[in-house]
Design a protein around this motif. Structure first.
Motif, PDB file in Angstrom:
ATOM      1  N   ARG A   1       6.339  -3.616   6.496  1.00 52.73           N
ATOM      2  CA  ARG A   1       5.184  -2.393   6.773  1.00 52.73           C
ATOM      3  C   ARG A   1       3.707  -3.163   6.693  1.00 52.73           C
ATOM      4  O   ARG A   1       2.579  -2.611   6.468  1.00 52.73           O
ATOM      5  N   ALA A   2       3.725  -4.615   6.886  1.00 57.64           N
ATOM      6  CA  ALA A   2       2.544  -5.356   6.650  1.00 57.64           C
ATOM      7  C   ALA A   2       1.129  -4.736   7.439  1.00 57.64           C
ATOM      8  O   ALA A   2       0.112  -4.833   6.583  1.00 57.64           O
ATOM      9  N   ARG A   3       1.448  -4.200   8.620  1.00 61.04           N
ATOM     10  CA  ARG A   3       0.263  -3.549   9.433  1.00 61.04           C
ATOM     11  C   ARG A   3       0.116  -2.158   9.237  1.00 61.04           C
ATOM     12  O   ARG A   3      -0.906  -1.890   9.917  1.00 61.04           O
ATOM     13  N   SER A   4       0.741  -1.693   8.511  1.00 58.26           N
ATOM     14  CA  SER A   4       0.653  -0.272   8.180  1.00 58.26           C
ATOM     15  C   SER A   4      -0.400   0.171   7.235  1.00 58.26           C
ATOM     16  O   SER A   4      -0.355  -0.505   6.320  1.00 58.26           O
ATOM     17  N   ASN A   5      -1.193   1.296   7.597  1.00 58.58           N
ATOM     18  CA  ASN A   5      -2.240   1.647   6.670  1.00 58.58           C
ATOM     19  C   ASN A   5      -1.641   2.133   5.433  1.00 58.58           C
ATOM     20  O   ASN A   5      -0.473   2.875   5.272  1.00 58.58           O
ATOM     21  N   ALA A   6      -2.106   1.763   4.132  1.00 57.10           N
ATOM     22  CA  ALA A   6      -1.447   1.994   2.924  1.00 57.10           C
ATOM     23  C   ALA A   6      -1.382   3.474   2.627  1.00 57.10           C
ATOM     24  O   ALA A   6      -0.402   3.942   2.083  1.00 57.10           O
TER      25      ALA A   6
ATOM     26  N   VAL B   1      -4.103   2.071  -4.638  1.00 55.49           N
ATOM     27  CA  VAL B   1      -4.207   1.184  -3.597  1.00 55.49           C
ATOM     28  C   VAL B   1      -5.280   1.697  -2.629  1.00 55.49           C
ATOM     29  O   VAL B   1      -5.796   3.145  -2.603  1.00 55.49           O
ATOM     30  N   PHE B   2      -5.710   0.724  -1.695  1.00 58.96           N
ATOM     31  CA  PHE B   2      -6.915   1.319  -0.963  1.00 58.96           C
ATOM     32  C   PHE B   2      -6.245   1.950   0.314  1.00 58.96           C
ATOM     33  O   PHE B   2      -5.535   1.078   1.052  1.00 58.96           O
ATOM     34  N   PRO B   3      -6.407   3.332   0.475  1.00 60.58           N
ATOM     35  CA  PRO B   3      -5.667   4.058   1.353  1.00 60.58           C
ATOM     36  C   PRO B   3      -6.061   3.918   2.635  1.00 60.58           C
ATOM     37  O   PRO B   3      -5.218   3.844   3.675  1.00 60.58           O
ATOM     38  N   ASN B   4      -7.274   3.223   3.146  1.00 63.83           N
ATOM     39  CA  ASN B   4      -7.698   2.957   4.533  1.00 63.83           C
ATOM     40  C   ASN B   4      -7.474   1.538   4.890  1.00 63.83           C
ATOM     41  O   ASN B   4      -7.797   1.119   5.836  1.00 63.83           O
ATOM     42  N   LEU B   5      -6.838   0.753   4.074  1.00 60.85           N
ATOM     43  CA  LEU B   5      -6.467  -0.813   4.412  1.00 60.85           C
ATOM     44  C   LEU B   5      -5.312  -0.722   4.602  1.00 60.85           C
ATOM     45  O   LEU B   5      -4.182   0.026   4.087  1.00 60.85           O
ATOM     46  N   SER B   6      -4.672  -2.003   5.441  1.00 62.58           N
ATOM     47  CA  SER B   6      -3.391  -2.077   5.633  1.00 62.58           C
ATOM     48  C   SER B   6      -2.510  -2.782   4.560  1.00 62.58           C
ATOM     49  O   SER B   6      -3.375  -3.273   3.509  1.00 62.58           O
ATOM     50  N   VAL B   7      -1.241  -2.599   4.307  1.00 62.20           N
ATOM     51  CA  VAL B   7      -0.708  -3.482   3.373  1.00 62.20           C
ATOM     52  C   VAL B   7      -1.279  -4.751   3.229  1.00 62.20           C
ATOM     53  O   VAL B   7      -1.473  -5.329   2.070  1.00 62.20           O
ATOM     54  N   GLU B   8      -1.191  -5.651   4.394  1.00 64.82           N
ATOM     55  CA  GLU B   8      -1.608  -6.859   4.207  1.00 64.82           C
ATOM     56  C   GLU B   8      -2.987  -7.192   3.615  1.00 64.82           C
ATOM     57  O   GLU B   8      -3.427  -8.041   3.129  1.00 64.82           O
ATOM     58  N   GLU B   9      -4.022  -6.418   4.192  1.00 60.47           N
ATOM     59  CA  GLU B   9      -5.379  -6.301   3.704  1.00 60.47           C
ATOM     60  C   GLU B   9      -5.471  -5.951   2.225  1.00 60.47           C
ATOM     61  O   GLU B   9      -6.294  -6.624   1.413  1.00 60.47           O
ATOM     62  N   ASN B  10      -5.007  -4.839   1.681  1.00 61.34           N
ATOM     63  CA  ASN B  10      -4.611  -4.628   0.384  1.00 61.34           C
ATOM     64  C   ASN B  10      -4.125  -5.975  -0.470  1.00 61.34           C
ATOM     65  O   ASN B  10      -4.665  -6.324  -1.264  1.00 61.34           O
ATOM     66  N   LEU B  11      -3.173  -6.627  -0.002  1.00 63.53           N
ATOM     67  CA  LEU B  11      -2.708  -7.764  -0.620  1.00 63.53           C
ATOM     68  C   LEU B  11      -3.778  -9.123  -0.454  1.00 63.53           C
ATOM     69  O   LEU B  11      -3.851  -9.810  -1.484  1.00 63.53           O
ATOM     70  N   ALA B  12      -4.450  -8.986   0.387  1.00 60.39           N
ATOM     71  CA  ALA B  12      -5.636 -10.059   0.825  1.00 60.39           C
ATOM     72  C   ALA B  12      -6.803  -9.840  -0.355  1.00 60.39           C
ATOM     73  O   ALA B  12      -7.136 -10.917  -0.900  1.00 60.39           O
TER      74      ALA B  12
ATOM     75  N   LEU C   1       3.450  -1.991  -3.348  1.00 60.02           N
ATOM     76  CA  LEU C   1       2.225  -2.295  -2.896  1.00 60.02           C
ATOM     77  C   LEU C   1       1.306  -2.811  -4.185  1.00 60.02           C
ATOM     78  O   LEU C   1       0.857  -3.726  -4.498  1.00 60.02           O
ATOM     79  N   SER C   2       1.457  -1.600  -5.030  1.00 57.59           N
ATOM     80  CA  SER C   2       0.398  -1.564  -6.182  1.00 57.59           C
ATOM     81  C   SER C   2       0.760  -2.803  -7.324  1.00 57.59           C
ATOM     82  O   SER C   2       0.149  -3.632  -7.610  1.00 57.59           O
ATOM     83  N   ILE C   3       2.452  -2.867  -7.309  1.00 60.67           N
ATOM     84  CA  ILE C   3       2.786  -3.923  -8.050  1.00 60.67           C
ATOM     85  C   ILE C   3       2.593  -5.542  -7.583  1.00 60.67           C
ATOM     86  O   ILE C   3       2.304  -6.343  -8.125  1.00 60.67           O
ATOM     87  N   ALA C   4       2.800  -5.719  -5.964  1.00 59.92           N
ATOM     88  CA  ALA C   4       2.316  -6.962  -5.440  1.00 59.92           C
ATOM     89  C   ALA C   4       1.071  -7.202  -5.248  1.00 59.92           C
ATOM     90  O   ALA C   4       0.818  -8.428  -5.710  1.00 59.92           O
ATOM     91  N   ARG C   5       0.190  -6.233  -5.626  1.00 65.32           N
ATOM     92  CA  ARG C   5      -1.151  -6.692  -5.707  1.00 65.32           C
ATOM     93  C   ARG C   5      -1.504  -7.198  -6.957  1.00 65.32           C
ATOM     94  O   ARG C   5      -2.057  -8.380  -7.319  1.00 65.32           O
ATOM     95  N   ALA C   6      -0.899  -6.619  -8.049  1.00 62.70           N
ATOM     96  CA  ALA C   6      -1.021  -7.053  -9.566  1.00 62.70           C
ATOM     97  C   ALA C   6      -0.430  -8.481  -9.714  1.00 62.70           C
ATOM     98  O   ALA C   6      -1.224  -9.447 -10.175  1.00 62.70           O
ATOM     99  N   VAL C   7       0.625  -8.682  -9.110  1.00 65.62           N
ATOM    100  CA  VAL C   7       1.605 -10.063  -9.049  1.00 65.62           C
ATOM    101  C   VAL C   7       0.551 -11.029  -8.372  1.00 65.62           C
ATOM    102  O   VAL C   7       0.455 -12.072  -8.979  1.00 65.62           O
TER     103      VAL C   7
END
Ligand code: ATP
Ligand code: MG
Length: 231
Positions: free
Chosen positions: A124-129, A87-98, A140-146
């Motif tokens: 956790r959408a606004r939290s840093n990964a 996951v991108f550690p410095n991005l939030s959950v929703e940014e990782n998903l975007a 998060l990693s699975i969600a990104r792939a999905v």
């Protein structure tokens, strides 16, 4: 949906896969089992085009894709969740998903639907990964792939190091994705989840497929299968 046919692969001059043939059909869950160093991760990396097929063929949705690289395979519906999650550690959950949805065909898996699959990620959408627990990072990693709307999803030891409750959440998500039509290739060292949710199993040893069959066949031949895996 996805197949390796008689594939050899190398790390430098060292042979890592020898004559590997595996496939996953539409709507199937298949698991790759085997001891440390058996070649499970290498098989997924070769499926994803991260390692070239030195010989043999890679086929995706009936098409010969032996020469395509990871980006092209990703656009054609293959997704890979590596063991280290990435996951991108410095991005939030929703940014990782975007980031995940970019450059992929839209399909049934939207942000909303992914949050339904993993409600914890919405919280956790606004939290840093970086601040997520191991289990949340795996989700998060699975969600990104999905969100790339894959036809085939490959997961490398998704339950590794997670608490039992989180392991159940990840298992339930895999079952839900498969019920929605996604073909799944699951790598695990532990047997419980593969035996429970797979249609077929492959046991790998020393870079080759040592045994293949259904979970039922595995249970009734367990001694025989384990004899075919060298220590
Ligand atoms: N980057 C690499 N360079 C050289 N050899 C490697 C590399 N990665 C893996 N190997 C070797 O390839 C073989 C297969 O490794 P692989 O990671 O595919 O096994 P695995 O079944 O996934 O094991 P584990 O259960 O420990 O994850 C091992 O002998 C390993 O040492
Ligand atoms: Mg591995």
């Amino acid at each position: 949906m996805l197949a390796l046919e008689n594939v050899d692969a190398f790390y430098g001059k060292a042979i890592a896969l020898q004559g590997v043939s595996i496939h996953v059909g539409r709507g199937e869950v298949v698991s790759l089992l085997g001891r440390n160093g058996a070649g499970k991760t290498t098989t997924l990396r070769t499926c994803m085009g991260l390692l070239p097929c030195a010989s043999g063929r890679r086929v995706l949705a009936g098409e010969n894709v032996t020469r395509l690289g990871p980006h092209q395979l990703s656009r054609r519906g293959l997704a890979y969740v590596p063991e280290d999650r990435q996951v991108f550690p410095n991005l939030s959950v929703e940014e990782n998903l975007a980031v995940a949805g970019v450059a992929h065909p839209s399909g049934p898996w939207t942000l909303e639907r992914v949050y339904e699959l993993f409600p914890r990620l919405r919280e956790r959408a606004r939290s840093n990964a970086m601040s997520l627990s191991g289990g949340e990072q795996q989700m998060l990693s699975i969600a990104r792939a999905v969100l790339t709307n894959p036809q085939v999803l490959m997961l490398d030891e998704p339950s590794e190091g997670l608490a039992p409750l989180v392991v159940c959440a990840v298992r339930d998500a895999i079952v839900a994705l498969n019920s929605a039509g996604m073909a799944i290739v699951l790598v695990e060292q532990k047997l419980a989840i593969p035996l429970e949710i797979s249609h077929r199993l492959y046991v790998m040893d020393h870079g080759s497929v040592a045994w293949t069959g259904t979970p039922e066949e595995f249970r009734s031949n367990r001694l025989h299968v384990e004899q075919r895996m060298t220590v």
